[in-house]
Scaffold this motif. Structure first.
Motif, short mmCIF file in Angstrom:
data_model
loop_
_atom_site.label_atom_id
_atom_site.label_comp_id
_atom_site.label_asym_id
_atom_site.label_seq_id
_atom_site.Cartn_x
_atom_site.Cartn_y
_atom_site.Cartn_z
N UNK C 31 2.01 32.55 7.33
CA UNK C 31 1.48 31.79 8.47
C UNK C 31 2.53 30.78 8.94
N UNK C 32 3.13 30.09 8.00
CA UNK C 32 4.13 29.09 8.38
C UNK C 32 5.31 29.75 9.09
N UNK C 33 5.62 30.96 8.68
CA UNK C 33 6.81 31.60 9.25
C UNK C 33 6.50 32.32 10.56
N UNK C 34 5.43 33.07 10.57
CA UNK C 34 5.17 33.92 11.74
C UNK C 34 3.96 33.49 12.55
N UNK C 35 3.29 32.44 12.14
CA UNK C 35 2.11 32.04 12.89
C UNK C 35 0.89 32.80 12.43
#
Lengths: 202, 202, 202, 202
Positions: C31-35
């Motif tokens: 989530x932090x990386x790709x949303x």
DNA sequence: TATGAATGAGCATTCATTCAT
DNA sequence: GATGAATGAATGCTCATTCAT
């Protein structure tokens, strides 16, 4: 963006009598580069530096455009082929020109690829076979002036196969091997000159 | 339409261990019929009678699927080619088998078309050239057992060209003309048997 | 191909009691990386080095997985937040810790991004609001120990906005400007200590 | 279903010069309703009551469409923001307008959500940061006319956080609490008029 | 005559989810 | 319990073709 396509100074290009031809040549370029399958109205328009609507305006359909492009290819190619052998005076010269045809590097790449694209397209679309047949006849006729009809047919087939192999080979065949194959197909009598003399007599 | 696609009792078809192979064979069918360009996930799925998702599940991309299909073609074709010459014992038989190869009507149509599709595809995608080269080497190796390596290469090219012409010709060449071309390429020594004897000695 | 996904030594990982937690942490990474939108079963599985089926086995749905991942985030983040202020003894220290929170470079990037992803997700999915509300209350409670409840709420909002601006700004705000804003929000009484003394008395 | 998509008398709608703008506005509606992640060509097309092809025709990619939609949002929002403070003559009015901004119920819901969606999107796509930065500068500039630059930056951040909390809170904060927070951030001097007088002097 | 906006069909690909093993 | 094959619904996008101007 929305179909704008090619940029550049296209303003004022109205009344462009050669537009049709320019589109056809662009189509051939695109076919050679991206294959018949990768040839679209848009690619052609961009290549010809012509608005998209111009391509659909001048040709009823993409298939029609491709057919006419291939027709133009056969026409140009036949003339080129004819001219290649124009100044051939001796059996030795004939062999050299034919060897050039097979070995002729990137210069011949475009036309060779287009030739195979046409053959493949004709395999799928019988309507194109009038082109391949006309082209075959014409090639054989030119060759036959130096070899007689039967040998011409054989030579034509051999060249077809050798050119395809040359296009796909990792490293090009040597000129000598190519020449040997051609000479062998021409038969022992060829270089003795009598057959050639007959050819000149035609 | 609408995703259901192919009909038939597909419910419960899960766990189909040969599905991959079946998809590859279906792909070859479709390529032969509609050309590489006309080969889509959907056409293949319909032909293989599997859902669309199954095709994309088993192959990372359409290009990947085509490459594997062509690889399978080369493999199968090489085996077939090998077997064709398995029982050849005399130069005469050899010539007949080769003539069959060229004249072999609709039975050979599919495989011949696939061969040319592969050649064209390899022209566009260098990654496929390992396949065309492997295939060429293998063909030449088989032929060379009867002709020696140089003649094998020539014969291979000649066959390539003749098969393409046969596919496109309005009416098929006569077996006699075909045989004459082949015999001529094999060289006069072939039917005298010594060359063949040498071949059998290998 | 087809879904194999992550490679590596996955054999023998049966009976992995922490697999659920590992999947949740992997989900937060993704989530932090790709949303949130770019977070799929497959990405999570790859990140956690776990088979695809394992992800769907342990969580009823992707939404469920995301909810649990966000819950874990709030839990971990609350503990971290708590601990940040554990050793704060003076108003000056309090201000410094808060300034760190805003300026804390890439180290805090991941958690800040996750916080905003959670806020946005909660905007769409009311079920997630129990998480954002719990988180808000907890943050305010921690801050209130040093500021009183009203100022805590204001400070919390200010921090939220400043962190977002810090994440998006071309160049980071100076620590001084950040500190000034915070001090101003805390009010003049803060550094005089009496309020803080009261806070310690709680 | 099946491509027809939105209903209505769309026949003859050709040559719609405002279609681009209408698509952008529809995109903003959809983003506000379903989030950036839930915004697809198809949803936008349905909302704008145009065929799917129209959306892909006018915008090179979905990312491009979203970027232009967000650009339009910033443009419209900046104008609105500007106008909000146009008639503000006294410090008291200024505070009321700012309080309205935070408390302004469902009327402001759409634009607030869009703002956060843009922030999140910019976090993922640095190309969008020109928009968030322009927007921030513009907001601060408007506020600074009444507060001076430093306070404007603080107030902007505070508003950002308060609006997010207002969107997510179970029950809305009271106007009084909101006003108190704002007044406190503006500093004691604000309502004494001197700072405001200076602002009017500009 | 010429053009570019418009559109519907189709395509490769992704993915949540189901389910047989 | 665990897994990966299987599937159908969507998604972004391309493009031949039509047509108003």
């Amino acid at each position: 963006m929305g179909g704008t396509g090619a940029g550049g100074a296209r303003r004022g290009r109205r009344y462009d009598p050669e537009r049709r031809t320019r589109i056809l040549d662009a189509a051939l370029d695109v076919i050679a580069e991206h294959g018949t399958a990768g040839t679209t109205h848009r690619t052609i328009a961009a290549r010809a530096d012509v608005p998209l609507g111009s391509v659909t305006y001048h040709f009823a359909s993409l298939a029609d455009l491709l057919a006419q492009a291939f027709a133009r290819y056969v026409e140009l190619q036949s003339a080129t082929f004819e001219k290649l052998f124009e100044d051939v005076a001796t059996p030795e010269q004939f062999v050299e020109v034919v060897v050039d045809l097979v070995c002729g590097g990137p210069a011949r790449h475009r036309s060779a690829v287009l030739g195979f694209e046409l053959h493949l397209a004709a395999l799928r679309d019988p309507g194109l076979r009038v082109l391949t047949q006309a082209w075959t006849w014409q090639s054989r006729a030119v060759l036959a002036r130096f070899t007689g009809p039967d040998t011409a047919a054989r030579l034509d087939a051999l060249l077809e196969g050798m050119i395809m192999h040359a296009l796909l080979a990792a490293e090009p065949e040597s000129r000598e091997a190519t020449r040997a194959a051609i000479v062998q197909t021409l038969g022992p009598a060829h270089l003795e000159g009598d057959r050639h003399a007959r050819a000149r007599g035609i």
